[in-house]
Design an enzyme around this catalytic site. Structure first.
Site, mmCIF file in Angstrom:
data_model
loop_
_atom_site.group_PDB
_atom_site.id
_atom_site.type_symbol
_atom_site.label_atom_id
_atom_site.label_comp_id
_atom_site.label_asym_id
_atom_site.label_seq_id
_atom_site.Cartn_x
_atom_site.Cartn_y
_atom_site.Cartn_z
ATOM 1 N N ARG A 68 2.908 11.719 -10.022
ATOM 2 C CA ARG A 68 3.610 12.823 -9.373
ATOM 3 C C ARG A 68 5.015 12.392 -8.966
ATOM 4 O O ARG A 68 5.361 11.218 -8.999
ATOM 5 C CB ARG A 68 2.848 13.296 -8.132
ATOM 6 C CG ARG A 68 2.706 12.244 -7.053
ATOM 7 C CD ARG A 68 1.902 12.765 -5.892
ATOM 8 N NE ARG A 68 1.858 11.815 -4.790
ATOM 9 C CZ ARG A 68 1.260 12.061 -3.625
ATOM 10 N NH1 ARG A 68 0.670 13.221 -3.428
ATOM 11 N NH2 ARG A 68 1.267 11.154 -2.669
ATOM 12 N N ASP A 113 -5.251 -3.463 -2.613
ATOM 13 C CA ASP A 113 -6.294 -4.394 -3.051
ATOM 14 C C ASP A 113 -5.682 -5.400 -4.020
ATOM 15 O O ASP A 113 -5.827 -5.283 -5.245
ATOM 16 C CB ASP A 113 -7.448 -3.621 -3.703
ATOM 17 C CG ASP A 113 -8.585 -4.529 -4.163
ATOM 18 O OD1 ASP A 113 -8.597 -5.726 -3.784
ATOM 19 O OD2 ASP A 113 -9.456 -4.044 -4.916
ATOM 20 N N TYR A 203 9.292 1.605 6.907
ATOM 21 C CA TYR A 203 9.711 2.006 5.565
ATOM 22 C C TYR A 203 11.046 1.356 5.198
ATOM 23 O O TYR A 203 11.188 0.755 4.133
ATOM 24 C CB TYR A 203 9.829 3.531 5.475
ATOM 25 C CG TYR A 203 10.228 4.021 4.097
ATOM 26 C CD1 TYR A 203 9.292 4.096 3.075
ATOM 27 C CD2 TYR A 203 11.547 4.389 3.813
ATOM 28 C CE1 TYR A 203 9.649 4.530 1.801
ATOM 29 C CE2 TYR A 203 11.913 4.824 2.547
ATOM 30 C CZ TYR A 203 10.967 4.894 1.550
ATOM 31 O OH TYR A 203 11.326 5.313 0.292
ATOM 32 N N LYS A 207 11.993 -1.687 2.280
ATOM 33 C CA LYS A 207 12.979 -1.515 1.213
ATOM 34 C C LYS A 207 14.092 -2.555 1.307
ATOM 35 O O LYS A 207 14.614 -3.011 0.275
ATOM 36 C CB LYS A 207 13.552 -0.103 1.254
ATOM 37 C CG LYS A 207 12.502 0.994 1.011
ATOM 38 C CD LYS A 207 11.758 0.808 -0.298
ATOM 39 C CE LYS A 207 10.780 1.946 -0.574
ATOM 40 N NZ LYS A 207 10.091 1.804 -1.866
#
Length: 300
Positions: A68, A113, A203, A207
């Site tokens: 998406r 994971d 966030y 980055k």
């Protein structure tokens, strides 16, 4: 004569003028109703695309978060340019649907994971018939306004997906490439303009760390023939940002007063993965109309 201080006799006429009557205040004009804020203008975008020219022919690309948003747009563009593409993500049902639309492969992955990554990379290698490119696109944001709103759970979710997951998936990809003695590879990170500013929320911190990793890896991997670059988009229409590419793109602080379209970023990604950019490595390409640039005249 005076008795007890009281004057007896005829009272003299008071010659002082009578005080003037107090002026009647003028009636205040009725208050005007508060003006309604002007609605945001409706902004759309007119952009051009390069005609497909098979510039990615022979490339075999894994892209995380490819089901998406920006990931889907990049996968679509890569397929149009002749690449073999495998999209990855957590939602197997959605991946199957999108892979059928795109004409590509898919493979589920949970980026938290890390123990599953070697097996994932080996399976992708078999499905694609040899991997040459990894696009670390998947990421999450909790959209906290400041450090006071950050929770340990939200912090861990963003660090584990955006940074830890991308880091160890990249490690597995490098080990595969070097084990196969396969040169001419490419790792592309999807960072953010947020990583080009100082920040106090997870966030942005993920980055910023990612941008440092890109440049460190680029130097480290030069002898192995693997290029490493990143794209740092500004706010782009996607599920994460809440903007629709088909809706109002208005964004007051960008020069063009709009958010960006995923197709614009996809064109840049396509160029960086192609052989047209073989001389480029270690670069963080900001797709934000220069918003992250800090000229001296903007300083107080």
């Amino acid at each position: 004569m005076r008795i007890f201080g009281i004057r007896i006799g005829k009272k003299k006429k008071d010659t002082k003028p009578a005080p003037a009557a107090a002026p009647v205040p003028a009636a205040k004009p009725a208050a005007k109703p508060a003006a309604k804020p002007a609605p945001n203008p409706v902004i759309t975008a007119k952009i051009s695309y390069l005609n497909p020219s098979n510039k990615l022919e022979g490339k075999k690309i894994i892209i995380t978060g490819g089901g998406r948003g920006l990931g889907y747009s990049m996968a679509k563009r890569f397929v149009e340019e002749g690449a073999s593409v495998l999209i990855a993500g957590r939602n197997a049902e959605m991946l199957a649907e999108k892979a059928a639309e795109l004409g590509c492969l898919y493979l589920p992955i949970d980026l938290q994971d890390v123990s599953s990554f070697p097996e994932f990379i080996q399976k992708a290698e078999e499905m694609l018939g040899g991997v040459t490119c990894l696009v670390n696109n998947a990421g999450v944001s909790m959209h906290e306004p400041h450090i006071r709103a950050v929770t340990p759970e939200g912090f861990d979710a963003q660090i584990n997906t955006n940074l830890r997951g991308s880091y160890f998936l990249t490690q597995a990809f490098i080990k595969l490439m070097e084990g196969k003695k396969r040169r001419d590879g490419h790792i592309l990170f999807i960072s953010s303009e947020r990583g080009l500013f100082v920040d106090d929320i997870p966030y942005g911190l993920t980055k910023a760390a990612m941008n440092s990793l890109v440049q460190g890896l680029a130097v480290r991997m030069l002898p192995s023939g693997i290029r490493v670059n990143a794209i740092a988009p500004g706010i782009t229409a996607s599920d994460m940002t809440g903007f629709s590419a088909d809706g109002n793109l208005f964004c007051g602080y960008n020069a063009s007063k709009r958010v960006f379209l995923p197709e614009e970023v996809s064109e840049t990604a396509c160029f960086l993965l192609s052989d047209c950019s073989r001389c480029i490595t270690g670069q963080i390409v900001a797709c934000d109309e220069g918003r992250a640039i800090n000229p001296h005249w903007r300083r107080p």
